[in-house]
Design an enzyme around this catalytic site. Structure first.
Site, mmCIF file in Angstrom:
data_model
loop_
_atom_site.group_PDB
_atom_site.id
_atom_site.type_symbol
_atom_site.label_atom_id
_atom_site.label_comp_id
_atom_site.label_asym_id
_atom_site.label_seq_id
_atom_site.Cartn_x
_atom_site.Cartn_y
_atom_site.Cartn_z
ATOM 1 C CB ALA A 14 87.444 12.057 -1.135
ATOM 2 C CG PHE A 25 86.883 4.595 0.375
ATOM 3 C CD1 PHE A 25 87.906 3.824 -0.166
ATOM 4 C CD2 PHE A 25 86.127 4.050 1.391
ATOM 5 C CE1 PHE A 25 88.173 2.540 0.302
ATOM 6 C CE2 PHE A 25 86.374 2.769 1.868
ATOM 7 C CZ PHE A 25 87.401 2.016 1.327
ATOM 8 N NE ARG A 26 83.897 6.622 4.867
ATOM 9 C CZ ARG A 26 85.216 6.722 4.818
ATOM 10 N NH1 ARG A 26 85.791 7.403 3.848
ATOM 11 N NH2 ARG A 26 85.971 6.153 5.744
ATOM 12 C CB ILE A 93 96.617 8.728 -1.231
ATOM 13 C CG1 ILE A 93 95.506 8.082 -2.075
ATOM 14 C CG2 ILE A 93 96.351 8.521 0.258
ATOM 15 C CD1 ILE A 93 95.413 6.561 -1.945
ATOM 16 C CG HIS A 111 94.737 9.280 5.209
ATOM 17 N ND1 HIS A 111 93.440 9.635 4.891
ATOM 18 C CD2 HIS A 111 94.797 9.279 6.568
ATOM 19 C CE1 HIS A 111 92.743 9.841 6.002
ATOM 20 N NE2 HIS A 111 93.553 9.638 7.024
ATOM 21 C CB CYS A 147 117.011 -4.095 2.297
ATOM 22 S SG CYS A 147 115.245 -3.732 2.509
ATOM 23 C CB SER A 185 87.000 16.703 4.524
ATOM 24 O OG SER A 185 87.043 15.684 5.509
ATOM 25 C CB SER A 186 82.538 13.192 4.824
ATOM 26 O OG SER A 186 83.559 12.264 5.168
ATOM 27 C CB ILE A 228 85.521 22.227 -4.074
ATOM 28 C CG1 ILE A 228 84.981 21.487 -2.847
ATOM 29 C CG2 ILE A 228 86.838 22.910 -3.734
ATOM 30 C CD1 ILE A 228 85.767 20.267 -2.482
#
Length: 237
Positions: A14, A25-26, A93, A111, A147, A185-186, A228
Site C-alpha cells: 500500500a 488500509f491500516r 488492487i 489480491h 449468465c 509493504s508492512s 518510496i
C-alpha cells in the site's frame, strides 16, 4: 547491489500508492475502516450485503478518483523495462502499475484488481461504469449480463481463496530471483508476506524500502526507512 542482480523480484504494498493519494488500509482514521470490505461468505448469501459492498466500493473509488502512478510505480516500470525484473508482485488492487506502463502479464496481483468486476459464476469481466450505472439507477447491483450470476469487484475479499495462478507465478519468481525488492509493504499480511522471507531463505538478497519498520528488517540485506518516491528517484532512471 541492484546493479549486480540478474533477476530482481519486485514486491509492492500500500505504501507505494499512498504517494498517489490512495489511503492505506491500516492507518489511523483510514476511510477503509469506515468502508470495510464485506466478508466473502456474507457477500454471497445476503443481497443486502452485496448492495452495501457496492456502496462502499464506489464511495472509496470516489475518494481516490484521478490517482496517478507515483515515482515508485514509474521506478518499478523502469526496472521491468531494463529486463532485470520479469514482473512485479503486488498486494495492491488499484491498477497503478499498469498505468505506469507495465503489461498485464508483468503485474502479479495477489489480491486481485479493483478496477473492474467479474462474474463469480462464469468469470465474465464487467466494467465498473456499467455496474455503477445500473446500481445507481435501480438501487441494486446488476447481475452478470451473460449468465445472470453474482457480480463482484475483481478483488480478493476476506474469506475468499487466494487466486491460484498469481500465487504460482509469485512463487516461481521468488524461487529464481537473486534480489527481492520490497517497496511500501508492512509485511504483516499473509500469505503475501511470506514471499520475501522465502526469497531470503533461498539465497536471494533482500532489500526493503518502507517508511515504517517491518518484521523482516533485521533479516534484510538493506533496509531504507524513507518515502518510496524519494528513494526511487535517486537510483532509477
Amino acid at each position: 547491489m541492484l546493479q549486480d542482480a540478474r533477476i530482481v523480484a519486485g514486491f509492492t504494498g500500500a505504501g507505494i500508492s499512498t504517494e498517489s493519494g490512495i489511503p492505506d488500509f491500516r492507518s489511523p482514521g483510514s476511510p477503509w475502516m469506515r468502508n470495510k470490505p464485506i466478508p466473502f461468505q456474507l457477500f454471497l448469501r445476503d443481497p443486502k450485503a452485496r448492495r452495501e459492498a457496492w456502496r462502499r466500493k464506489f464511495t472509496m473509488d470516489d475518494l481516490y478518483r484521478g490517482a496517478r502512478p507515483s515515482a515508485g510505480h514509474v521506478g518499478f516500470a523502469s526496472l521491468v523495462a531494463s529486463g532485470r525484473m520479469p514482473a512485479v508482485i503486488t498486494q495492491n488492487i488499484d491498477g497503478l502499475h499498469q498505468e505506469a506502463g507495465l503489461a498485464e502479464d508483468q503485474v502479479i496481483e495477489l489480491h486481485g484488481n479493483g478496477t473492474f468486476a467479474k462474474c463469480l459464476s462464469c468469470g465474465r469481466r464487467h466494467e465498473l461504469d456499467w455496474v455503477r450505472y445500473h446500481f445507481e439507477r435501480d438501487d441494486d447491483p446488476p447481475e452478470c449480463m451473460v449468465c445472470g450470476g453474482i457480480l463482484k469487484s475483481a478483488t480478493i475479499s476476506f474469506g475468499q481463496a487466494m487466486p491460484e495462478e498469481p500465487m504460482r507465478r509469485a512463487q516461481r519468481l521468488t524461487a529464481v530471483c537473486d534480489l527481492f525488492l520490497v517497496a511500501g509493504s508492512s509485511l504483516v499480511v499473509f500469505p503475501a508476506a511470506a514471499f520475501p522471507a522465502f526469497a531470503k531463505e533461498n539465497g536471494a538478497r533482500l532489500v526493503i524500502v518502507n517508511r515504517e519498520p517491518t518484521p523482516l528488517d533485521t533479516a534484510a540485506d538493506l533496509t531504507i526507512h524513507a518515502e518510496i518516491g524519494e528513494v526511487f528517484s535517486k537510483f532509477i532512471a
